[in-house]
Motif scaffolding. Structure first.
Motif, short mmCIF file in Angstrom:
data_model
loop_
_atom_site.label_atom_id
_atom_site.label_comp_id
_atom_site.label_asym_id
_atom_site.label_seq_id
_atom_site.Cartn_x
_atom_site.Cartn_y
_atom_site.Cartn_z
N PHE A 252 -37.02 19.86 -22.17
CA PHE A 252 -36.23 20.90 -22.65
C PHE A 252 -37.12 22.29 -22.41
O PHE A 252 -36.74 23.21 -22.23
N THR A 253 -38.43 22.06 -22.54
CA THR A 253 -39.21 23.62 -22.27
C THR A 253 -39.49 23.85 -20.76
O THR A 253 -39.95 24.62 -20.74
N LEU A 254 -38.99 23.09 -20.00
CA LEU A 254 -39.17 23.41 -18.45
C LEU A 254 -37.94 24.21 -18.04
O LEU A 254 -38.00 24.63 -16.75
N ILE A 255 -37.03 24.74 -18.88
CA ILE A 255 -35.91 25.40 -18.61
C ILE A 255 -36.25 27.06 -18.65
O ILE A 255 -36.80 27.24 -19.61
N ASN A 256 -35.83 27.93 -17.51
CA ASN A 256 -36.01 29.17 -17.66
C ASN A 256 -35.15 30.02 -18.69
O ASN A 256 -33.82 29.78 -18.43
N TRP A 257 -35.69 30.57 -19.77
CA TRP A 257 -34.74 31.21 -20.82
C TRP A 257 -34.05 32.09 -20.09
O TRP A 257 -32.98 32.50 -20.72
N ILE A 258 -34.59 33.05 -19.27
CA ILE A 258 -33.85 34.32 -18.83
C ILE A 258 -32.53 33.88 -17.77
O ILE A 258 -31.53 34.37 -17.81
N THR A 259 -32.87 32.77 -16.97
CA THR A 259 -31.95 32.20 -16.04
C THR A 259 -32.13 30.89 -16.03
O THR A 259 -32.33 30.19 -15.35
#
Length: 454
Positions: A252-259
């Protein structure tokens, strides 16, 4: 007459004559034979004497007082009446060492008494022959009341059974429908659209989201960044710090929060390495065996991190470090075209931020906490760069303007060719900005640090 009266006091009557131990007395009183065995009177009637001119004299009472044998009333032999068996009563109880236990117990204990139930002070027995008493201080329940056997074995007064405490509601194994709770800075009523997009992307990828309490914290981070105006100035944000003890996947932490729709980060091994990076609550821990490729630019030849966008910034958060290398290869973040972009840690060297142009003198990132670098102007024309080392800003000058060379992928714990020497540390996050100015960095760092310490 006095003698007659005295004789009468111990005389039994029979027929027409009276006999006693003092002699005969006239039968004018009537009489009955004495049941005494001695003497036995003769029942033959004495002839009536013929009257004469001289009255017949009565024989005087002997002057010698006869020995008196006590008159004994014969004991009547009674036919014994059978003693009736005592009436035994019985009742069923629940029992226990406390009132609560007795009230909770099934009423299967049969007890006995010679008195009707329920009588205050009555004695209860464990057997119908009434020989084995109920132990002292035992609690007995009947219906919704409870009694105690006192120290004398007697039944006490009835009191109502105590109301049992409600059983705790078992913890549900199903993730509850989010009910937002207040946070120190604000009280969101719903998750932001930005965080909802992150959750949706994770679901589509099959990545389990963290616990609801952690989701609230992360959503609040976005709320705070938006309120301060920093969210709109970010180009990439990867948040590695999250507590997964309550559930969730480290992916879950490997996702880019901005895009969120962009490719996720990749965990890679150094040549000959065996152990990939390990996720802990404070972030991803790296060693000399592994590194991470950021998901911002996996396949493109253009690296957004080194673009010509205005007021460029980038940085990470060192949650902890375990070991250092003195070889000058401790790179927190950098591109795979080596010297074009490198941020060195704990090494007094000329940092090569953005397009690889060095500094007029050295600068060293040290210690724990927020690390960043910002150029307020256009990177291809501005030679001033400001470093942020956990609250301390230092201004440095580049030896020249950055060339318009782009390309290369961004990595963490990577020296341009492979994993960084013997550097072992934990990264809590990584960001790059296309609009964060030097003046923004202290406030931006405060919000990030507050989340790291939450």
């Amino acid at each position: 007459m006095a003698k007659i009266t005295k004789a009468l006091n111990r005389t039994y009557f029979q027929g027409q004559y009276v006999f006693n131990y003092g002699g005969q007395v006239p039968d004018i009183f009537g009489g009955a034979p004495s049941p005494s065995p001695t003497p036995t009177p003769t029942q033959t009637k004495t002839p009536t004497p013929t009257p004469s001119t001289t009255p017949a004299s009565v024989s005087p009472t002997p002057t010698t007082t006869p020995t008196t044998t006590p008159t004994i009333t014969p004991t009547k032999t009674l036919t014994p009446t059978p003693t009736p068996s005592p009436v035994v009563y019985s009742e069923y109880f629940g029992s226990g060492t406390t009132a609560s236990l007795a009230c909770a117990a099934a009423e299967t204990l049969e007890l006995y008494s010679n008195e009707p139930f329920f009588t205050f002070g009555q004695t209860l027995w464990q057997d119908s022959s009434l020989t084995i008493p109920v132990p002292y201080f035992t609690y007995l329940s009947a219906g919704d009341v409870v009694y105690q056997i006192d120290g004398f074995g007697h039944l006490g007064n009835a009191v109502s059974c105590p109301v049992p405490s409600p059983s705790p509601t078992p913890t549900s194994t199903i993730t509850p429908t989010p009910t937002l709770t207040p946070t120190p800075t604000s009280t969101p009523t719903i998750f932001t659209a930005e965080y909802t997009a992150i959750l949706s992307r994770a679901s589509a990828l099959g990545y389990a989201a963290p616990s609801y309490s952690q989701q609230v914290l992360q959503n609040q981070l976005i709320v705070d960044l938006k309120a301060a105006g920093y969210w709109a100035k970010l180009g990439n944000l990867f948040m590695f710090k999250v507590d997964l003890t309550g559930g969730g996947s480290s992916a879950f932490t490997l996702i880019n929060w901005i895009t969120p729709a962009n490719p996720t980060c990749a965990l890679l091994l150094h040549t000959g390495g065996v152990n990939p990076p390990v996720h802990i609550t404070s972030g991803w821990r790296f060693t000399n065996e592994n590194y991470m490729r950021m998901g911002n630019n996996v396949n493109s030849s253009v690296n957004p991190i080194t673009s010509t966008s205005v007021r460029n910034s980038e940085g990470s958060y060192v949650a902890d470090f375990v070991a250092n290398s003195s070889s000058g290869t401790n790179v927190m973040w950098g591109t795979d075209n080596n010297s074009w972009n490198q941020a060195l840690y704990n090494v007094s060297a000329s940092q090569r931020i953005y397009r690889g142009i060095g500094l007029t003198d050295s600068y060293d990132f040290t210690g724990i906490g927020f690390k960043g670098a910002t150029i307020d102007g256009v990177v291809t024309s501005d030679t001033t760069i400001v470093f942020q080392n956990d609250g301390i800003q230092t201004t440095k000058t580049k030896t020249g303007v950055d060339a318009g060379i782009a390309g290369g992928n961004m990595y963490l714990n990577f020296n341009g060719n492979n994993a960084t020497g013997s550097f072992s540390w934990t990264s809590g996050m990584w960001f790059s900005g296309a609009g964060l100015a030097v003046a923004d960095m202290p406030g931006f760092q405060t919000i990030i640090t507050n989340y790291m310490n939450a």
